[in-house]
Motif scaffolding. Structure first.
Motif, short mmCIF file in Angstrom:
data_model
loop_
_atom_site.label_atom_id
_atom_site.label_comp_id
_atom_site.label_asym_id
_atom_site.label_seq_id
_atom_site.Cartn_x
_atom_site.Cartn_y
_atom_site.Cartn_z
N ALA A 20 0.83 -1.22 0.00
CA ALA A 20 0.00 0.00 0.00
C ALA A 20 0.86 1.27 0.00
O ALA A 20 0.37 2.35 -0.29
N CYS A 21 2.14 1.09 0.36
CA CYS A 21 3.00 2.26 0.49
C CYS A 21 3.25 2.93 -0.86
O CYS A 21 3.48 2.27 -1.85
N GLY A 22 3.21 4.21 -0.83
CA GLY A 22 3.54 4.99 -2.02
C GLY A 22 3.91 6.37 -1.54
O GLY A 22 3.83 6.64 -0.34
N TYR A 386 -11.36 -2.71 2.99
CA TYR A 386 -10.86 -3.86 2.23
C TYR A 386 -10.69 -5.05 3.16
O TYR A 386 -10.50 -4.89 4.37
N PHE A 387 -10.73 -6.24 2.57
CA PHE A 387 -10.50 -7.47 3.34
C PHE A 387 -9.47 -8.31 2.61
O PHE A 387 -9.46 -8.36 1.38
N ALA A 388 -8.64 -9.01 3.37
CA ALA A 388 -7.67 -9.93 2.74
C ALA A 388 -7.32 -11.06 3.70
O ALA A 388 -7.36 -10.89 4.92
N GLY A 389 -7.01 -12.21 3.13
CA GLY A 389 -6.54 -13.36 3.92
C GLY A 389 -7.64 -14.28 4.39
O GLY A 389 -8.74 -14.33 3.83
N LEU A 412 -3.22 -7.48 -3.41
CA LEU A 412 -4.24 -6.78 -4.19
C LEU A 412 -4.94 -5.69 -3.35
O LEU A 412 -5.13 -4.56 -3.81
N ALA A 413 -5.28 -6.04 -2.11
CA ALA A 413 -5.94 -5.06 -1.23
C ALA A 413 -5.01 -3.88 -0.97
O ALA A 413 -5.42 -2.72 -1.01
N GLY A 414 -3.72 -4.18 -0.72
CA GLY A 414 -2.74 -3.12 -0.45
C GLY A 414 -2.60 -2.17 -1.64
O GLY A 414 -2.68 -0.95 -1.50
N ARG A 415 -2.42 -2.76 -2.80
CA ARG A 415 -2.24 -1.93 -4.00
C ARG A 415 -3.51 -1.11 -4.28
O ARG A 415 -3.42 0.05 -4.69
#
Ligand SMILES: Cc1cc2nc3c(=O)[nH]c(=O)nc-3n(C[C@H](O)[C@H](O)[C@H](O)COP(=O)(O)OP(=O)(O)OC[C@H]3O[C@@H](n4cnc5c(N)ncnc54)[C@H](O)[C@@H]3O)c2cc1C
Length: 422
Positions: A20-22, A386-389, A412-415
């Motif tokens: 997610a970092c940018g 968002y949800f992941a995992g 995908l969630a992070g991006r």
């Protein structure tokens, strides 16, 4: 600045946060445990089977629920991408039997350390000892989370963290001592999400017959295991089964456990049948038994049984066949030989239940995938959530599939939350 909060520093959360970092995003992870990646470090018996080199199609077939939901995530970030990613952050991988991929060091802790370092290098702050208790939602959009920060010596503080996006990566309900105690389901439900009933999967099974307790520690290799439901054979697998702590477990049992758990919940009568000699057809096995009866005609039956099975299985064999250990081989008539033959090919016993979440490798059920956009992992109900995992209603067999799903959905969630082009 885009403030992103990731809840949970497990496989999905550590991947999501880093991705997610940018330049225009500030990312923090809130983790309720003292250390990140508690479950990750015990995966693969401490070796971390982080993915499998199977094709996307074969991968998706390993998922019990809606595996197709993962297609988009796998399309963007799959097994070779994961292997390259780990290589770049200093974890070289190797592939073993069955396409299972492990770190070359055989140390799951190396995977955790590399992911933590990767986040640190991306300026992600991991705030430990914070248990997220509620989501702050305004006009259908997430605006933050509230949690309890434990400061030691019983000093707990309620803190609200504002956010532009939140990624929930709280895991499932299995192995709760690692931190995944099912909190995420409550958070999702309160946000309006449907939760598919959760139950233990990849879990050992309990049997009814106390005689079998004597088998504790027994490992049966190269056996065929069949599942009988209401008198019909419904599943079969070939491989290893084991008797541990008053349970039957091992790879073949775990693989079929999800089906058995669901069948038992539907009040079906379930029996397990073990073929101890799957390579021998009944006729061939009969000839072998007759030959041995001739060869050892002066001995007790024990002599033959020792050649046919591990010694700690003999007592159970005698109990199930009704044969006596004092029996002379010469007194084995065709009825008794047949009885022994039938048991060797069909050692059958009833399954009375299954282990708890404490023993389950994965949780079946969870946040319904119908309310999640598979292209971004964003909630269709709450904007910027968002949800992941494992929190999602996705669960697969053993073999590295579950971790790849956590890493791919986390990626995908992070991006998506970070608005990063992919
Ligand atoms: C013994 C065992 C062995 C396994 N081996 C393998 C294997 O070799 N290969 C494989 O593919 N899969 C394996 N799995 C499955 C795999 O570990 C999981 O599928 C995977 O860890 C799920 O990742 P996750 O990030 O979704 O959840 P988790 O790894 O469980 O992480 C969730 C995190 O969220 C935190 N959290 C929970 N609630 C809150 C809250 N309210 N506030 C803040 N933080 C919270 C938890 O403390 C935890 O750190 C294994 C599982 C077990 C139990």
């Amino acid at each position: 600045m885009n403030n992103i909060i990731v809840v949970g520093a497990g496989a999905a959360g550590l991947m999501a946060a880093g991705q997610a970092c940018g330049e225009s995003s500030k990312v923090i992870i809130l983790e309720k445990m003292k250390f990140p990646g508690r479950k990750l470090r015990i995966t693969g018996k401490g070796r971390c089977n982080l993915t499998n080199n199977a094709s996307v199609k074969a991968f998706i077939e390993q998922f019990k629920s809606d595996g197709r939901f993962l297609f988009s995530a796998f399309h963007r970030f799959f097994n070779q991408d994961l292997i390259e990613f780990f290589d770049e952050i200093g974890v070289t991988c190797k592939t073993e039997r069955g396409g299972r991929v492990f770190p070359e060091s055989d140390k799951a802790q190396d995977v955790v350390d590399a992911l933590v370092e990767y986040n640190r290098n991306n300026d992600v702050k991991i705030i430990k000892n914070v248990k997220v208790e509620s989501l702050e939602i305004k006009e259908g959009r997430i605006i933050g989370v509230t949690g309890i920060r434990s400061g030691g010596k019983g000093k707990n503080e309620k803190v609200t963290y504002p956010a532009d996006s939140v990624i929930i990566c709280c895991g499932g309900a299995s192995y709760p001592r690692t931190g995944s105690t099912g909190d995420g389901y409550r958070l999702a439900k309160n946000a309006g999400h449907e939760i598919i009933p959760v139950r233990p999967s990849l879990v050992p099974l309990k049997y009814k017959d106390n005689v079998l307790k004597k088998l504790n520690g027994l490992i049966l290799k190269n056996v065929k295991v069949q599942v009988w439901m209401d008198g019909n054979s419904v599943r079969e697998e070939f491989g290893e089964a084991s008797f541990i702590d008053d349970r039957i477990s091992g790879p073949v049992i775990l693989k079929m456990s999800r089906f058995i758990v669901d069948s038992l919940d539907l009040k079906k009568k379930i029996f397990i049948s073990i073929d101890l000699k799957p390579a021998l057809k009944e006729e061939k096995l009969l000839r072998r038994l007759e030959r041995e009866c001739t060869q050892f005609s002066d001995e007790k039956i024990d002599k033959i049984l020792r050649k046919l099975m591990p010694s700690n299985l003999i007592g159970t064999c005698l109990a199930y066949t009704g044969l006596s250990s004092e029996l002379d081989v010469s007194s084995l008539n065709s009825v008794k030989i047949n009885c022994l033959l039938k048991w060797l090919k069909d050692f059958r016993f009833e399954i009375s239940g299954y282990g708890s979440f404490d023993e389950a490798i994965i949780t079946a059920g969870g946040v319904s995938t119908k309310q999640i956009d598979p292209r971004t992992m964003e909630s269709k109900i709450v904007k910027d959530l968002y949800f992941a995992g494992e929190i999602l209603d996705i669960d697969a067999n053993t073999g590295g599939y579950n971790l790849q799903a956590a890493f791919s959905t986390g990626w995908l969630a992070g991006r998506s939350a970070g608005g990063i082009y992919y």
